[in-house]
Motif scaffolding. Structure first.
Motif, PDB file in Angstrom:
ATOM      1  N   HIS B  16       0.024   8.036  14.870  1.00  0.00           N
ATOM      2  CA  HIS B  16      -0.800   7.074  14.139  1.00  0.00           C
ATOM      3  C   HIS B  16      -1.667   7.779  13.112  1.00  0.00           C
ATOM      4  O   HIS B  16      -2.858   7.517  13.011  1.00  0.00           O
ATOM      5  N   SER B  17      -1.093   8.653  12.352  1.00  0.00           N
ATOM      6  CA  SER B  17      -1.887   9.365  11.364  1.00  0.00           C
ATOM      7  C   SER B  17      -2.309   8.407  10.254  1.00  0.00           C
ATOM      8  O   SER B  17      -1.700   7.355  10.051  1.00  0.00           O
ATOM      9  N   TRP B  18      -3.378   8.779   9.554  1.00  0.00           N
ATOM     10  CA  TRP B  18      -3.880   7.922   8.481  1.00  0.00           C
ATOM     11  C   TRP B  18      -2.855   7.756   7.382  1.00  0.00           C
ATOM     12  O   TRP B  18      -2.716   6.687   6.794  1.00  0.00           O
ATOM     13  N   LYS B  20       0.348   7.660   7.602  1.00  0.00           N
ATOM     14  CA  LYS B  20       1.352   6.653   7.963  1.00  0.00           C
ATOM     15  C   LYS B  20       0.761   5.251   7.919  1.00  0.00           C
ATOM     16  O   LYS B  20       1.423   4.294   7.553  1.00  0.00           O
ATOM     17  N   THR B  21      -0.525   5.158   8.317  1.00  0.00           N
ATOM     18  CA  THR B  21      -1.157   3.837   8.292  1.00  0.00           C
ATOM     19  C   THR B  21      -1.268   3.325   6.865  1.00  0.00           C
ATOM     20  O   THR B  21      -0.986   2.155   6.586  1.00  0.00           O
ATOM     21  N   GLU B  23       0.657   4.188   4.379  1.00  0.00           N
ATOM     22  CA  GLU B  23       2.029   3.818   3.988  1.00  0.00           C
ATOM     23  C   GLU B  23       2.385   2.431   4.512  1.00  0.00           C
ATOM     24  O   GLU B  23       2.905   1.596   3.790  1.00  0.00           O
ATOM     25  N   GLY B  24       2.064   2.216   5.789  1.00  0.00           N
ATOM     26  CA  GLY B  24       2.373   0.928   6.407  1.00  0.00           C
ATOM     27  C   GLY B  24       1.737  -0.212   5.646  1.00  0.00           C
ATOM     28  O   GLY B  24       2.387  -1.213   5.330  1.00  0.00           O
ATOM     29  N   TYR B  25       0.434  -0.057   5.307  1.00  0.00           N
ATOM     30  CA  TYR B  25      -0.248  -1.158   4.617  1.00  0.00           C
ATOM     31  C   TYR B  25       0.267  -1.346   3.198  1.00  0.00           C
ATOM     32  O   TYR B  25       0.272  -2.463   2.682  1.00  0.00           O
ATOM     33  N   LEU B  26       0.703  -0.237   2.559  1.00  0.00           N
ATOM     34  CA  LEU B  26       1.298  -0.410   1.228  1.00  0.00           C
ATOM     35  C   LEU B  26       2.559  -1.252   1.333  1.00  0.00           C
ATOM     36  O   LEU B  26       2.830  -2.116   0.505  1.00  0.00           O
ATOM     37  N   PHE B  27       3.333  -1.001   2.401  1.00  0.00           N
ATOM     38  CA  PHE B  27       4.575  -1.757   2.551  1.00  0.00           C
ATOM     39  C   PHE B  27       4.331  -3.220   2.878  1.00  0.00           C
ATOM     40  O   PHE B  27       5.049  -4.093   2.401  1.00  0.00           O
ATOM     41  N   ILE B  28       3.340  -3.497   3.736  1.00  0.00           N
ATOM     42  CA  ILE B  28       3.122  -4.910   4.067  1.00  0.00           C
ATOM     43  C   ILE B  28       2.166  -5.567   3.079  1.00  0.00           C
ATOM     44  O   ILE B  28       1.846  -6.743   3.232  1.00  0.00           O
TER      45      ILE B  28
END
Lengths: 301, 309
Positions: B16-18, B20-21, B23-28
């Motif tokens: 749960h690195s920042w 990746k987080t 990246e995740g929010y950019l995608f959603i």
């Protein structure tokens, strides 16, 4: 031991029975069975056949009581008149434009978002996913009025924007859910291998996950297409100008109670041209369509 | 194994690195923005509008619970449209579920030619509501519609299907059954998941087809039935286009659906505040029905599943 003895038993007993049932044997029971199926088929098919038949009848024929599915003399001019009407062309072209633009935006953004829900690890993923699925409970009309106010204040009334632009923001929680479920099933090793080769998440999405998700993307595309093509309420609310009308508004506008007698043959001819594309697509993609419904409970949005 | 360097990061902490987080929010990003702009924002706005007198051309004027008070005390159309919607929902629930389940059982029999029957039964789903509403308006025509022509051919009296307040709502239920094969598809999927050995076991115990249907199929299918009942009932609150195009709510408001009422309030009379209040009442009703159905379902699904028969 006991399971070993049990397994061959099943295969011996079940298989021949199953094959036997596929055989067409016309005893009394199967005649009754087929009679019931045919009766229901009539219920489902008759209206559509009636629509096609009526579209070729003359106005006198349409306005008198009759049960004939076929016209006395096929009036191809019903279609000729329709095709000669510039507003028909405009509505058709508008419909195709709106549907294609919205589909590209919706399918693209949904596949992007579904990838993040299925394959990326990030804080808050489950919460955002649950919130998104929660919106499936909202009745569409709860947001109808405030959305109208929003589009009104944006100056988007009498433009295609209220119909096309929301799609680009991954409209449709049920479709995201469907695609995400499919993507979860793709072996993790594939993304890991891509990452080791130096691919970033964007490249993994484009080169690995999207090509492998083709069946699910086909399902949501067919599903969204039908929903968009058929939608009346949004075009009715927002287009408000004859040059912008899409086919649902055009067909609905063909029906006018002030007109007497009501030209059912024209309405039905317009309906046939409107229904035909979805009907053809349905014939070729029935499998995808049925899977989409079974997976989402028939939610379009 | 011990060759791993001491500073190699533990995989657990890295998950749960920042980075990746982010990246995740950019995608959603699209869906988060979409939910805020098109759903949650409008919901909050609508809650506020429901407390105002708002006719879109002038700014909203705060009137407290005035709209809600008017709804529940003096607005008889509100009660009428709610009653129409609920009566339609109940009729459609009973008739629609029975027909769909029957069709699904027929369609899952292993006989020749079933694929073509499935295509026939499913076809009306894709017919646009605009087309099917106008088509059925013609089929139901009192004077020259084919349905009355059939009735007269077999010596029955013609029925004023959409033209009389006694039959208009039920006529819409029949039309909805015609377009409602979505329910059938879900039942077919549910039926296909019932393991065949259960039927085989019941057969060995001497159960006939009808007994097997009630002792095996129905209990095994109860989650699917529950799903269809809930979505079907909620769906009846979404009913709009047929009422709009076939009867315009008439005759004498006998098909004046709740949605048609909201639509007219908002877009014919431009009473945006009042329509927002109606939408919120609807939202609360749907929530309440869903909760009640879930509560009741616990007992019902358990009862059917308990093999008491």
């Amino acid at each position: 031991m006991s399971t070993l003895q049990h397994t061959p038993d099943l295969s011996v007993n079940v298989r021949p029975g199953r094959r036997a049932r596929y055989r067409l044997n016309l005893d009394a029971r199967s005649i009754v069975f087929y009679a019931i199926l045919i009766a229901f088929s009539l219920f489902f098919l008759f209206p559509l056949v009636w629509m096609a038949g009526t579209s070729l009848k003359s106005i006198e024929e349409v306005g008198r009581p009759q049960l004939s599915l076929l016209p006395e003399v096929p009036q191809w001019s019903n279609y000729g008149n329709l095709f000669a009407d510039p507003s028909f062309y405009r509505a058709y072209v508008n419909s195709i434009f709106v549907v294609v633009v919205t589909l590209v935006g919706t399918v693209g953004s949904i596949s992007f978002v579904a990838y993040a829900f299925a394959r990326l690890e990030w804080r808050g993923r489950n919460l955002v996913f649950a919130l998104m699925l929660g919106t499936l409970m909202l009745p569409a009309q709860a947001t109808l009025v405030p959305q109208y106010v929003l589009f009104y204040n944006l100056g988007w009334i009498r433009t295609f924007n209220p119909i096309t632009i929301p799609g680009f923001f991954a409209g449709g929680a049920a479709m995201i859910f469907l695609l995400r479920q499919f993507m979860v099933g793709i072996p993790k090793e594939l993304d890991e291998a891509a990452m080791i080769d130096g691919a970033n998440p964007l490249q993994t999405w484009w080169y690995i996950i999207l090509p492998l998700s083709r069946p699910a993307i086909a399902t949501i595309t067919v599903f969204l297409f039908v929903g968009l093509w058929n939608n009346l309420i949004n075009p009715l609310l927002y287009l408000q100008k004859a040059e912008l009308f899409t086919m649902p508004v055009f067909v609905a506008g063909k029906f006018n109670l002030q007109e007497s007698p009501i030209p059912w043959q024209t309405i039905m001819a317009a309906s046939v041209t409107f229904v035909l594309p979805v009907l053809v697509i349905f014939m070729f993609t029935q499998r995808f369509f049925v899977q989409g419904i079974a997976a989402t409970g028939g939610k379009e949005g | 194994m011990t060759a791993i360097p001491a500073n190699f990061p533990a995989p657990k902490r890295r998950r749960h690195s920042w980075r990746k987080t982010i990246e995740g929010y950019l995608f959603i990003g699209p869906v988060v923005l979409g939910l805020i702009i098109w759903t949650f924002g409008p919901m909050i706005a609508s809650a506020y509008y429901s407390l105002t007198d708002y006719r879109i051309v002038q700014p909203p004027e705060f009137i407290g619970f005035g709209n809600y008070i008017e709804l529940f005390t003096t607005d008889r159309l509100f009660i009428q449209s709610l009653s129409v919607t609920v009566r339609y929902g109940l009729m459609f629930m009973v008739l629609g579920q029975i027909v769909s389940l029957l069709l699904a059982v027929l369609l899952t029999q292993k006989v020749r030619g079933m694929a073509i029957f499935r295509t026939f039964f499913y076809m009306p789903i894709i017919v646009p509501y605009v087309a099917s509403a106008l088509l059925w308006r013609y089929l139901y025509n009192k004077d020259f519609g084919p349905i009355n022509a059939v009735l007269q051919a077999i010596g029955l009296d013609p029925i004023n299907w959409l033209g009389s307040p006694e039959s208009s709502l039920f006529s819409m239920v029949i039309m909805s059954v015609w377009t409602g094969a979505v329910t059938t598809i879900i039942y077919v999927a549910g039926l296909q998941q019932i393991p065949e050995d259960l039927h085989d076991a019941a057969k060995i115990d001497g159960a006939n087809a009808v007994q097997r249907f009630f002792a095996v199929t129905i209990p095994m299918l109860s989650p699917t039935i529950f799903f269809n009942v809930v979505t079907g009932f909620i769906g009846s609150f979404q009913f709009f286009v047929p009422a709009f195009l076939m009867t315009d709510g008439g005759p004498i408001k006998s098909t004046y659906f709740y949605n048609l009422n909201i639509y007219e309030k908002a877009f014919r009379w431009l009473e945006m505040g009042y329509a927002s209040a109606m939408a919120w009442v609807l939202f609360i009703i749907i929530m309440a029905i869903t909760v009640v159905l879930f509560r009741v379902s616990n007992r019902w699904v358990y009862y059917e599943g308990s093999n008491e028969r």
